[in-house]
Design a protein around this motif. Structure first.
Motif, mmCIF file in Angstrom:
data_model
loop_
_atom_site.group_PDB
_atom_site.id
_atom_site.type_symbol
_atom_site.label_atom_id
_atom_site.label_comp_id
_atom_site.label_asym_id
_atom_site.label_seq_id
_atom_site.Cartn_x
_atom_site.Cartn_y
_atom_site.Cartn_z
ATOM 1 N N SER A 53 12.486 -0.180 0.242
ATOM 2 C CA SER A 53 12.105 -1.554 0.593
ATOM 3 C C SER A 53 12.422 -2.511 -0.554
ATOM 4 N N LEU A 113 9.088 -10.123 -2.254
ATOM 5 C CA LEU A 113 8.680 -8.781 -1.832
ATOM 6 C C LEU A 113 9.296 -7.726 -2.747
ATOM 7 N N GLY A 156 7.527 -4.998 -5.213
ATOM 8 C CA GLY A 156 7.921 -3.594 -5.195
ATOM 9 C C GLY A 156 8.241 -3.078 -6.592
ATOM 10 N N LEU A 180 1.255 -3.924 -0.561
ATOM 11 C CA LEU A 180 2.672 -4.177 -0.307
ATOM 12 C C LEU A 180 3.050 -3.711 1.102
ATOM 13 N N GLY A 181 2.461 -2.617 1.544
ATOM 14 C CA GLY A 181 2.700 -2.144 2.909
ATOM 15 C C GLY A 181 2.238 -3.151 3.949
ATOM 16 N N TRP A 239 4.916 -6.037 3.915
ATOM 17 C CA TRP A 239 6.169 -5.651 4.573
ATOM 18 C C TRP A 239 5.972 -5.412 6.063
ATOM 19 N N THR A 240 4.836 -4.851 6.460
ATOM 20 C CA THR A 240 4.590 -4.567 7.876
ATOM 21 C C THR A 240 4.399 -5.850 8.677
ATOM 22 N N GLY A 260 7.805 -7.453 8.744
ATOM 23 C CA GLY A 260 8.710 -6.656 9.556
ATOM 24 C C GLY A 260 8.408 -6.732 11.037
ATOM 25 N N SER A 284 13.305 -1.438 8.478
ATOM 26 C CA SER A 284 12.555 -2.293 7.552
ATOM 27 C C SER A 284 11.065 -2.273 7.880
ATOM 28 N N LEU A 285 10.738 -2.380 9.142
ATOM 29 C CA LEU A 285 9.338 -2.315 9.582
ATOM 30 C C LEU A 285 8.733 -0.948 9.265
ATOM 31 N N GLY A 327 7.535 -0.474 5.708
ATOM 32 C CA GLY A 327 6.216 -1.072 5.463
ATOM 33 C C GLY A 327 5.096 -0.204 5.992
ATOM 34 N N LEU A 353 4.317 2.705 3.740
ATOM 35 C CA LEU A 353 3.523 2.311 2.570
ATOM 36 C C LEU A 353 2.036 2.170 2.914
#
Length: 137
Positions: free
Chosen positions: A12, A63, A67, A82-83, A86-87, A90, A119-120, A123, A126
Motif C-alpha cells: 500500500s 497515505l 505507511g 492506517l487500515g 485505506w479501507t 478504497g 487497493s481496497l 486496507g 491491515l
C-alpha cells in the motif's frame, strides 16, 4: 506484526508513492496516461483539472507517508488506523468507479476494478488483528 501485515503495508505504501508521486508531480501525464500499460483511465472520465489531480496525488502521498511511519515505528494500533484510512478510501473509490464504467472498454473496466479491489483489499488486510499466541496449560 505478521508477515501479511508487513506485506500489505509495503504494497500500500508503494502504491501510494507511485500513484501519488505521478499525480502530484506530473499531473498532466497522469491525466493522459494513468495507469500506463493498461490503458488510460483518467482522461476518458472528464476534462483535465490540475488542482483535482494534484489533490488526489497529495492524498495518496499522505497515505504513503503514514505507511512509511508504520514501517519505521511498527505497532499494531498504527497498522489498524492506517487500515481504516485505506479501507474507507478504497471502498469509496471502488464504489464510485464501479458505478461509472460505461465509458470504458470491457478490458479497461475489468482492469480498473481489479486494481481498485486490490487497493481496497490491502486496507482490509491491515485491519485484521494480529493473532495472539495460544497459551496452553
Amino acid at each position: 506484526m505478521r508477515r501479511l501485515h508487513l506485506l500489505a503495508l509495503a504494497a500500500s505504501t508503494a502504491l501510494g508513492l507511485f500513484v501519488g508521486g505521478w499525480a502530484y508531480f506530473a499531473s498532466a501525464g497522469f491525466y493522459d496516461w494513468f495507469p500506463g500499460v493498461l490503458g488510460s483511465w483518467v482522461s476518458i472520465d472528464g476534462p483535465y483539472n490540475e488542482h483535482l489531480i494534484r489533490d488526489v496525488g497529495a492524498m495518496y502521498l499522505a497515505l504513503a507517508a503514514a505507511g512509511i511511519g508504520c514501517l519505521i515505528w511498527p505497532h499494531e494500533i498504527a497498522f489498524r488506523i492506517l487500515g481504516i484510512a485505506w479501507t474507507v478510501f478504497g471502498l469509496l473509490h471502488f464504489a464510485y468507479h464501479a458505478l461509472h464504467l460505461e465509458h470504458m472498454s470491457p478490458t479497461s473496466a475489468i482492469g480498473e476494478m481489479v486494481a481498485l479491489g486490490v487497493s481496497l483489499l490491502l486496507g482490509v488486510v491491515l485491519l485484521i488483528p494480529e493473532r495472539m499466541p495460544s497459551r496452553r496449560a
